[in-house]
Scaffold this motif. Structure first.
Motif, PDB file in Angstrom:
ATOM      1  N   UNK A   1       0.805  -1.112   0.012  1.00  0.00           N
ATOM      2  CA  UNK A   1      -0.069   0.033   0.079  1.00  0.00           C
ATOM      3  C   UNK A   1       0.769   1.272   0.249  1.00  0.00           C
ATOM      4  N   UNK A   2       2.167   1.002   0.338  1.00  0.00           N
ATOM      5  CA  UNK A   2       2.989   2.308   0.296  1.00  0.00           C
ATOM      6  C   UNK A   2       3.773   2.806  -0.627  1.00  0.00           C
ATOM      7  N   UNK A   3       3.838   1.915  -1.736  1.00  0.00           N
ATOM      8  CA  UNK A   3       4.415   2.180  -2.952  1.00  0.00           C
ATOM      9  C   UNK A   3       3.529   2.684  -4.257  1.00  0.00           C
ATOM     10  N   UNK A   4       4.202   3.529  -5.023  1.00  0.00           N
ATOM     11  CA  UNK A   4       3.369   4.150  -6.050  1.00  0.00           C
ATOM     12  C   UNK A   4       2.718   3.030  -7.009  1.00  0.00           C
ATOM     13  N   UNK A   5       1.560   3.097  -7.467  1.00  0.00           N
ATOM     14  CA  UNK A   5       0.633   2.531  -8.148  1.00  0.00           C
ATOM     15  C   UNK A   5       1.369   2.557  -9.871  1.00  0.00           C
ATOM     16  N   UNK A   6       1.292   1.377 -10.477  1.00  0.00           N
ATOM     17  CA  UNK A   6       1.733   1.171 -11.927  1.00  0.00           C
ATOM     18  C   UNK A   6       0.752   0.341 -12.535  1.00  0.00           C
ATOM     19  N   UNK A   7       0.955  -0.124 -13.884  1.00  0.00           N
ATOM     20  CA  UNK A   7       0.249  -1.071 -14.450  1.00  0.00           C
ATOM     21  C   UNK A   7       0.436  -2.379 -13.947  1.00  0.00           C
ATOM     22  N   UNK A   8      -0.375  -2.937 -13.341  1.00  0.00           N
ATOM     23  CA  UNK A   8       0.104  -4.478 -12.822  1.00  0.00           C
ATOM     24  C   UNK A   8      -0.509  -5.359 -13.746  1.00  0.00           C
ATOM     25  N   UNK A   9      -1.253  -5.240 -14.798  1.00  0.00           N
ATOM     26  CA  UNK A   9      -1.915  -6.211 -15.909  1.00  0.00           C
ATOM     27  C   UNK A   9      -2.571  -5.449 -16.792  1.00  0.00           C
ATOM     28  N   UNK A  10      -2.302  -5.876 -17.993  1.00  0.00           N
ATOM     29  CA  UNK A  10      -3.205  -5.486 -19.106  1.00  0.00           C
ATOM     30  C   UNK A  10      -4.086  -6.554 -19.589  1.00  0.00           C
ATOM     31  N   UNK A  11      -5.171  -6.411 -19.959  1.00  0.00           N
ATOM     32  CA  UNK A  11      -6.170  -7.560 -20.646  1.00  0.00           C
ATOM     33  C   UNK A  11      -6.691  -7.080 -21.853  1.00  0.00           C
ATOM     34  N   UNK A  12      -6.416  -7.632 -22.803  1.00  0.00           N
ATOM     35  CA  UNK A  12      -7.121  -7.844 -24.356  1.00  0.00           C
ATOM     36  C   UNK A  12      -8.403  -8.318 -24.131  1.00  0.00           C
ATOM     37  N   UNK A  13      -9.411  -7.556 -24.317  1.00  0.00           N
ATOM     38  CA  UNK A  13     -10.976  -8.043 -24.234  1.00  0.00           C
ATOM     39  C   UNK A  13     -11.288  -8.819 -25.358  1.00  0.00           C
ATOM     40  N   UNK A  14     -11.274 -10.195 -25.453  1.00  0.00           N
ATOM     41  CA  UNK A  14     -11.736 -11.080 -26.622  1.00  0.00           C
ATOM     42  C   UNK A  14     -13.190 -10.420 -27.310  1.00  0.00           C
ATOM     43  N   UNK A  15     -13.052 -10.644 -28.595  1.00  0.00           N
ATOM     44  CA  UNK A  15     -14.527 -10.415 -29.424  1.00  0.00           C
ATOM     45  C   UNK A  15     -14.539  -8.884 -29.704  1.00  0.00           C
ATOM     46  N   UNK A  16     -15.581  -8.668 -30.310  1.00  0.00           N
ATOM     47  CA  UNK A  16     -15.896  -7.402 -30.808  1.00  0.00           C
ATOM     48  C   UNK A  16     -17.262  -6.708 -30.146  1.00  0.00           C
ATOM     49  N   UNK A  17     -17.297  -5.505 -29.962  1.00  0.00           N
ATOM     50  CA  UNK A  17     -18.383  -4.956 -29.597  1.00  0.00           C
ATOM     51  C   UNK A  17     -19.555  -5.083 -30.743  1.00  0.00           C
ATOM     52  N   UNK A  18     -20.758  -4.898 -30.679  1.00  0.00           N
ATOM     53  CA  UNK A  18     -21.456  -5.144 -28.991  1.00  0.00           C
ATOM     54  C   UNK A  18     -21.251  -6.449 -28.492  1.00  0.00           C
ATOM     55  N   UNK A  19     -20.880  -6.643 -27.478  1.00  0.00           N
ATOM     56  CA  UNK A  19     -20.410  -7.825 -26.600  1.00  0.00           C
ATOM     57  C   UNK A  19     -22.090  -8.366 -25.990  1.00  0.00           C
TER      58      UNK A  19
END
Ligand SMILES: Nc1ncnc2c1ncn2[C@@H]1O[C@H](COP(=O)(O)OP(=O)(O)OP(=O)(O)O)[C@@H](O)[C@H]1O
Ligand SMILES: [Mg+2]
Lengths: 285, 265
Positions: free
Chosen positions: B224-242
């Protein structure tokens, strides 16, 4: 594809509000005074009682006629002065001085208050000096004003302007410094800057405070009028006060006081109505 | 066709974050570093959701992107040009509605229109936007006469009015009831399909993130005391409209919730 819904697909919450608004007025009803039309007149009760007491005390001789002439004598004094054409002049000249001084002082207060409230540099540079000047009891200026400007109209109007300046300056600069920074920021992200930012956000945000400041300033202006006229005037209600004191005309003295009360109240009523309009037109939440 | 055809449609921009850090001056000279090493690129027309626990710096990241806050390190570029100060290619919908209390809803929305929009166009466009967000009947109301959720929709309409290259939305549907929220999500997708801006959307709602976006970025910290960064990137499968009931999405949702420290049963 059309993005516009054909049927009423408005969100449920919208419909709910629309329904609840259908029968109700949009202004909150003041329950406390509804059905009691006489309530606003309650404020007249005290003056009328005082008047009755005054009449009673002067009739029963608790006070001598010199100390406290009866109300009827004051009315007679008014009619007498009116007949000589002096009453109108006293009232007119005093009102003119107040309005002139108030206008000049308020305009200067608006300008300097806006400058100090909007510019950090101006604030650092000028606010301490103006604050120090404000700490000077205003009557302390009188000898200087007489020395520099002389005993005529200008020195009186100047003194009144000084009295009107500070309430306006203080409220305007303080209000501008406290405009919700989130609103200012939002407007700036939509490309509104400079004068446009002032007229779209800052000015409407501070208007209610400004009008409150103007009301205070007007009260100050009447206060300073009397101070100005007590010191070397040949006309005006303040002059009527000193002159009557010197001649032992307590009836005229009381008349001057009553007139000051009435004039002060009337001008304040006018500004008060304006203030209410501004508060409805430019709400702060 | 649609009531929302604009003459000056800005084409979507790409926006790149490289090594963004942000620190604030804390008490007694202490430095509070909120974000560190945030790097990603949103491509033109992409919708990216940013999720993360409360206080991790999501709003701060959007403020840096909008030029409202200068990054302590790193750089944000839009179409290759660095963001320095407020940028006319960007529109932001703040976490709070921030409507001007003395202006009608319509006049508040009009504030978002690009400079120099002709009067007639402006009125028509504002009307159309208000109807879109379900506030057609409230054009003349003052902000205090509408509900919190309605104010949030007015604020969304104001950001949409800009027709920006990059649209930054900070929890735009946070104050809405479930039904209105779904409607507004679909509305956003409709508008995007027609006028594809690049959208960065901050949300607390994992389901919403998966339904709306091409990618979901998780901001977080190890402790909790360290700065935030990107921990995860998720490619969402499929196309809109989902499909909201999609099984893949449900699994992803579980994963992301676990990432945020929520175990489902
Ligand atoms: N102007 C500021 N000065 C000092 N600290 C700030 C400032 N703005 C944000 N912070 C700090 O940065 C951190 C992140 O704030 P931010 O508003 O970005 O969080 P968030 O992720 O948007 O949270 P939420 O989901 O609750 O909106 C917080 O710890 C906050 O205290
Ligand atoms: Mg936030």
């Amino acid at each position: 594809m059309s993005l516009l819904p054909a049927t009423d697909t408005r969100p449920a919450e919208t419909k709910r509000v629309a329904r609840s608004r259908a029968g109700a007025s949009s202004r909150p009803v003041q329950l406390s005074t509804r059905g009691h039309r006489w309530l606003p007149w309650l404020g007249a009760l005290l003056p009328l009682t005082l008047l009755a007491l005054w009449q009673y005390l002067s009739l029963t001789g608790v006070f001598s006629a010199v100390q406290l002439p009866a109300p009827s004598r004051v009315v007679a004094a008014a009619l007498d002065l009116l007949g000589r054409g002096q009453l109108g002049i006293h009232i007119a000249i005093s009102t003119q001085r107040v309005l002139l001084g108030f206008t000049i002082g308020a305009l200067l207060g608006l300008a300097l208050g806006a400058w100090v409230g909007l510019s950090r540099w101006a604030n650092l540079l000028a606010a301490p000096t103006i604050g120090a000047l404000r700490a000077v009891p205003s009557l302390a200026w009188v000898p200087l004003l007489l020395l520099w400007i002389g005993i005529g109209e200008n020195s009186k109007v100047t003194l009144i302007a000084i009295g009107a300046f500070f309430p306006v300056y203080t409220t305007v600069s303080a209000a501008l410094a406290h405009v919700d920074p989130k609103l200012v920021e939002a407007a700036r992200t939509f490309g509104i800057r400079g004068l446009g930012l002032f007229t779209t956000v800052q000015l409407p945000a501070v208007l209610p405070a400004v009008v409150s400041g103007l009301r205070l300033a007007l009260a100050q202006a009447w206060l300073f009028l009397v101070a100005a006229e007590l010191l070397g005037a040949s006309m005006g209600l303040g002059f009527l006060l000193t002159d009557s004191q010197n001649n032992g005309r307590t009836d005229r003295l009381l008349l001057a006081i009553v007139l000051l009360a009435i004039l002060g109240k009337l001008t304040d009523l006018a500004l008060g109505a304006f203030e209410r309009w501004v508060k409805v037109r430019f709400p702060s939440n | 066709m649609s009531a929302l055809t604009l003459k000056h449609t800005l084409t979507a921009c790409d926006i790149n974050f490289s090594g963004i850090a942000k620190s604030f001056a804390g008490e007694r000279g202490a430095v509070h570093t909120v974000l560190e090493g945030v790097s990603f690129t949103a491509y033109p027309g992409e919708i990216i959701s940013i999720i993360g626990s409360s206080g991790c710096g999501k709003s701060t990241l959007l403020r840096v992107a909008a030029g409202l806050e200068a990054a302590s390190a790193g750089e944000v570029t839009i179409d290759g040009a660095a963001v320095r100060g407020l940028d006319s290619r960007v529109a932001i919908g703040f976490q709070e509605p921030r409507l001007l209390p003395w202006r009608s809803i319509a006049k508040n929305v009009a504030l978002g229109l690009p400079k120099g929009t002709p009067k007639d166009d402006a009125r028509q466009h504002v009307d159309a936007l208000l109807r879109l967000v379900g506030l057609g009947d409230y054009a003349a109301h003052r902000p205090r006469e509408i509900s919190g959720g309605m104010a949030q929709r007015a604020s969304l309409a104001r950001a949409l009015a800009r027709n920006p290259g990059v649209l930054l939305l900070d929890e735009p549907f946070g104050a809405l009831d479930a039904l209105t929220r779904i409607k507004m999500q679909d509305l956003l997708l409709d508008i995007h399909a027609q006028d594809p801006a690049t959208i960065l959307l901050v949300t607390h709602d994992v389901e919403e993130a998966l339904y709306l976006s091409d990618r979901v970025i998780v901001l977080g910290t190890s402790d909790p005391h360290s700065p935030a960064t990107i921990t995860r990137t998720v490619e969402v499968p499929g196309h809109r409209p989902r499909d909201r009931g999609d099984l893949d999405l449900a699994l992803l949702r579980k994963e992301l919730l676990a990432e945020l420290g929520v175990e489902e049963h």
